[in-house]
Design an enzyme around this catalytic site. Sequence first.
Site, PDB file in Angstrom:
ATOM      1  N   GLY A   1       0.839  -1.199   0.000  1.00 27.37           N
ATOM      2  CA  GLY A   1       0.000   0.000   0.000  1.00 27.37           C
ATOM      3  C   GLY A   1       0.871   1.244   0.000  1.00 27.37           C
TER       4      GLY A   1
ATOM      5  N   GLY B   1       0.001 -10.200  -4.566  1.00 26.96           N
ATOM      6  CA  GLY B   1       0.954 -10.962  -5.360  1.00 26.96           C
ATOM      7  C   GLY B   1       2.307 -11.109  -4.708  1.00 26.96           C
TER       8      GLY B   1
ATOM      9  N   ASP C   1       0.909   2.437   9.127  1.00 28.50           N
ATOM     10  CA  ASP C   1       0.528   1.784  10.383  1.00 28.50           C
ATOM     11  C   ASP C   1       1.652   1.803  11.422  1.00 28.50           C
ATOM     12  OD1 ASP C   1      -1.802   1.258   9.084  1.00 28.50           O
ATOM     13  OD2 ASP C   1      -1.667  -0.926   9.164  1.00 28.50           O
TER      14      ASP C   1
ATOM     15  N   ARG D   1     -23.598  15.109  20.081  1.00 31.78           N
ATOM     16  CA  ARG D   1     -23.581  13.731  19.608  1.00 31.78           C
ATOM     17  C   ARG D   1     -22.315  13.005  20.039  1.00 31.78           C
ATOM     18  NH1 ARG D   1     -25.244  15.285  13.467  1.00 31.78           N
ATOM     19  NH2 ARG D   1     -27.461  14.846  13.633  1.00 31.78           N
TER      20      ARG D   1
ATOM     21  N   GLU E   1      -9.173   0.238  12.771  1.00 33.48           N
ATOM     22  CA  GLU E   1      -9.935  -0.739  11.972  1.00 33.48           C
ATOM     23  C   GLU E   1      -9.755  -2.170  12.491  1.00 33.48           C
ATOM     24  OE1 GLU E   1      -8.352  -0.901   7.950  1.00 33.48           O
ATOM     25  OE2 GLU E   1      -6.302  -0.905   8.712  1.00 33.48           O
TER      26      GLU E   1
ATOM     27  N   ARG F   1     -22.799   9.104  15.295  1.00 36.57           N
ATOM     28  CA  ARG F   1     -22.425   9.059  13.879  1.00 36.57           C
ATOM     29  C   ARG F   1     -21.048   8.425  13.758  1.00 36.57           C
ATOM     30  NH1 ARG F   1     -27.006  10.287  13.682  1.00 36.57           N
ATOM     31  NH2 ARG F   1     -27.981  12.053  12.607  1.00 36.57           N
TER      32      ARG F   1
ATOM     33  N   HIS G   1      -8.661   5.717   3.164  1.00 35.62           N
ATOM     34  CA  HIS G   1      -7.469   6.030   2.380  1.00 35.62           C
ATOM     35  C   HIS G   1      -7.111   7.509   2.366  1.00 35.62           C
ATOM     36  CE1 HIS G   1      -8.575   1.996   1.242  1.00 35.62           C
ATOM     37  NE2 HIS G   1      -7.317   1.823   0.886  1.00 35.62           N
TER      38      HIS G   1
ATOM     39  N   GLN H   1      -6.073   8.870   4.777  1.00 33.47           N
ATOM     40  CA  GLN H   1      -4.867   8.870   5.612  1.00 33.47           C
ATOM     41  C   GLN H   1      -3.619   8.501   4.822  1.00 33.47           C
ATOM     42  OE1 GLN H   1      -6.270   6.802   9.618  1.00 33.47           O
ATOM     43  NE2 GLN H   1      -7.509   6.207   7.885  1.00 33.47           N
TER      44      GLN H   1
HETATM   45  O1  F6P Z   1      -1.048  -1.483   5.806  1.00 32.24           O
HETATM   46  C1  F6P Z   1      -1.514  -0.201   5.677  1.00 32.24           C
HETATM   47  C2  F6P Z   1      -2.993  -0.190   5.467  1.00 32.24           C
HETATM   48  O2  F6P Z   1      -3.243   1.165   5.398  1.00 32.24           O
HETATM   49  C3  F6P Z   1      -3.830  -0.895   6.523  1.00 32.24           C
HETATM   50  O3  F6P Z   1      -4.054  -0.159   7.678  1.00 32.24           O
HETATM   51  C4  F6P Z   1      -5.093  -1.183   5.769  1.00 32.24           C
HETATM   52  O4  F6P Z   1      -5.822  -2.248   6.329  1.00 32.24           O
HETATM   53  C5  F6P Z   1      -4.581  -1.517   4.421  1.00 32.24           C
HETATM   54  O5  F6P Z   1      -3.395  -0.770   4.246  1.00 32.24           O
HETATM   55  C6  F6P Z   1      -5.573  -1.254   3.324  1.00 32.24           C
HETATM   56  O6  F6P Z   1      -4.964  -1.452   2.092  1.00 32.24           O
HETATM   57  P1  F6P Z   1      -5.716  -1.444   0.664  1.00 32.24           P
HETATM   58  O7  F6P Z   1      -7.071  -0.865   0.842  1.00 32.24           O
HETATM   59  O8  F6P Z   1      -4.843  -0.617  -0.200  1.00 32.24           O
HETATM   60  O9  F6P Z   1      -5.755  -2.863   0.247  1.00 32.24           O
END
Ligand code: F6P
Length: 360
Positions: free
Chosen positions: A14, A78, A140, A175, A235, A278, A284, A286
Amino acid sequence: MTSIRKIGVLTGGGDAPGLNAVIRAVVKTAHNAGVSVMGLEDSFDGLIFRGKARPLEPKDVTGILRMGGTILGTVNRGDPFAVTIDTPDGTFNYSDRVQEMFRALELDALVCIGGDGTLGIAYRFHQLGIPLVGVPKTIDNDIVGTTSCFGFDTAVACATDAIDRLHTTAAAHRRVMVVEVMGRHAGWIALHAGVAGGADAILIPEIPYDPQKVADCILRRDRWGARFSIVVIAEGAKPIGGNVAVRSKASAGYAERLGGAGARLMEELEPLIEKETRCVVLGHLQRGGAPTPFDRTLATRFGGKAVELLLKGVRGMMVANRPPDIVPVPLADVVGKQRTVPLDNDLIATARALGVSFGD
Ligand code: F6P
């Protein structure tokens, strides 16, 4: 030891703000040392498929320091050792092809910029004899051996700005705002952005949470008159006895996609607090945008050090931030591991003392 005349550079996994700053530093440092650079497109695909390698000179990287993304492209699926083809035959090992292409392009070494997956692949090629150095990348911030990865500071700045904006609307409507940030296995972004943004509860993968404890924190705030609350959730956070929220399962060549932790928490909280809630998923956002000055500097130092190490004959290492220095650490000590938030982390202790709930 072969002398280095030509280096290949690739970005894998990523994207993270600062990738272009590393590429720029590699190209400029190498050029000034009389070494040429080939840019390999789309991670190791650049060494598998023809036509995906191009020379990079200072004129090709000027002005990219402040750009997010990567001029080389990237993939986070991959593995050249197990390429999945959409035929009944299944997977192929393309590692021979990578080594042949490495020789055909007359490369002497590689700089592999990526996260745990890319560094793991790089380590296997190092074991097969390809001279290379790794550069750690992930928003991360969970790569072992380095105190920080470029991209993390930018992601924290983005998440903090979002929390600041949500603060005013949460207060206006009285809220509860749940903000889901990235962090699959490690809660570094949630912890740092949560503290910087003044979150009232911070839920991270390392500490399974009890929804009632989070609700208690919100109700306590209501009693002393706050009437709004901000909850930051990574997440990868999960309730006690529960699992991570998965959007799609892992499949051949693709990692499991996480998603839904914030929405699930909102459903868990609503009956317990009887307040309008909410959920905002930053996703993304971030990973995009211009890197912060800290990330530009770290990425530049990583790129410059990677070339310096290769020219000194260092192989199979990753550049790492160990303030005040950038040092080499063996890839063997890094791959397949995760640097999660230690439960005795000082920032967790500080936040707890301020009354922040971690849901436990
Ligand atoms: O590893 C970084 C990260 O931003 C994770 O926090 C997230 O789960 C993942 O990449 C998401 O990657 P993509 O949506 O690009 O597959």
